[in-house]
Design an enzyme around this catalytic site. Sequence first.
Site: not given
Ligand code: NI
Length: 182
Positions: A100, A142-143, A146
Site C-alpha cells: 500500500c 483494500h480501498e 481505508h
Molecule cells: Ni492502500
Amino acid sequence: MTIKPILKMGNPLLLQRSQEVIDPVAPEISQLITDLFDTMYATKGIGLSAPQIGINLRVMIFGFEKSERYPNAKPVPTTILINPTIEILTQTMQAGWEGCISVPGLRGVVSRPTKIHYQGIDEKGQPIDRIATDFHARMVQHEYDHLEGILFPQRITDMRLFGFENEVWDKIITNNIPVYDL
Ligand code: NI
C-alpha cells in the site's frame, strides 16, 4: 493538477472511520476526485482513497485498463465510488501479498474473500452496483478498508508473512502467492 502528499501509516487520519458524502456533485467533492486521480496517476497506482490524502470522506477511486505490473490481470473499469457498501458473497478466501502506498516498502500476506457485491454512487450521484471477483474484489476491499480506518497490516493473520519488501522477496517468489500494490 494537484498531486497531494500521501499520508503514511502512523498518521491518525488513516485510522479514522471516514464520513459519508452528503452531496456527490458539490464542487469540493469534484475537486477531491480530481486530486485523487492526479495523485494516483502520479504514483502509478491503481487505487486510492480520500483519507490517504488527508480527507476523511467516503470516496475512493480504482481501476486500470492495462497494467505493466499486472500484464495478465483482467482490466477493472476506472471507477469513482462514493459511500460504498460491500457484501461478501463467498467463504472462499485467497491469499495475496499486499502493499500500500501508505505503507511504503512493506508487504504482507492478506487473505480476502474472492467474490463480493459492492454498491455506491458515482460522481454524478448515479448508482453503481457490481459483482466483483479476484483482483477486482481485493482492490475494492483494500480501498474500502481505508474508509474504515483499516490498513492492510491489521488484516495479516501470520505476522511471519510481513516484512520489508527486499527481505521477504525470496518468500514472495517461492510461495506462489500473488502480489498486489494497492
Ligand atoms: Ni492502500
